[in-house]
Motif scaffolding. Structure first.
Motif, short mmCIF file in Angstrom:
data_model
loop_
_atom_site.label_atom_id
_atom_site.label_comp_id
_atom_site.label_asym_id
_atom_site.label_seq_id
_atom_site.Cartn_x
_atom_site.Cartn_y
_atom_site.Cartn_z
N ALA A 15 0.87 -1.18 0.00
CA ALA A 15 0.00 0.00 0.00
C ALA A 15 0.90 1.23 0.00
O ALA A 15 1.87 1.29 0.74
CB ALA A 15 -0.90 0.00 1.22
N VAL A 16 0.58 2.18 -0.87
CA VAL A 16 1.33 3.43 -0.95
C VAL A 16 0.32 4.57 -0.83
O VAL A 16 -0.59 4.68 -1.65
CB VAL A 16 2.11 3.53 -2.28
CG1 VAL A 16 2.82 4.87 -2.39
CG2 VAL A 16 3.09 2.38 -2.41
N HIS A 17 0.48 5.39 0.19
CA HIS A 17 -0.44 6.51 0.44
C HIS A 17 -1.89 6.03 0.45
O HIS A 17 -2.78 6.66 -0.10
CB HIS A 17 -0.25 7.62 -0.59
CG HIS A 17 1.13 8.19 -0.61
ND1 HIS A 17 1.63 8.96 0.43
CD2 HIS A 17 2.12 8.08 -1.52
CE1 HIS A 17 2.86 9.31 0.15
NE2 HIS A 17 3.19 8.78 -1.03
N GLY A 18 -2.10 4.85 1.04
CA GLY A 18 -3.45 4.31 1.16
C GLY A 18 -3.99 3.62 -0.08
O GLY A 18 -5.13 3.17 -0.09
#
Length: 55
Positions: A15-18
């Motif tokens: 997950a990246v920035h949600g």
């Protein structure tokens, strides 16, 4: 049918920035095909001359 690995495959979920994504593994060959450079005129009244915005 071949047992060789494809040139890219997913390694794990992340997950990246949600936002859901995957971390890939990539194989192959790459070649440098060019370079780039920015030069700023010290007398430029709009210093730094340009603004790079992220999308």
């Amino acid at each position: 049918m071949t047992t060789a690995r494809p040139p890219a495959w997913p390694v794990r979920a992340a997950a990246v920035h949600g936002r859901r994504t995957v971390v890939p593994a990539v194989t192959g060959t790459a070649y440098a095909t060019g370079t780039g450079a920015f030069t700023v005129d010290p007398d430029d009244t709009l210093v730094p001359g340009f603004v790079r915005r992220r999308r």
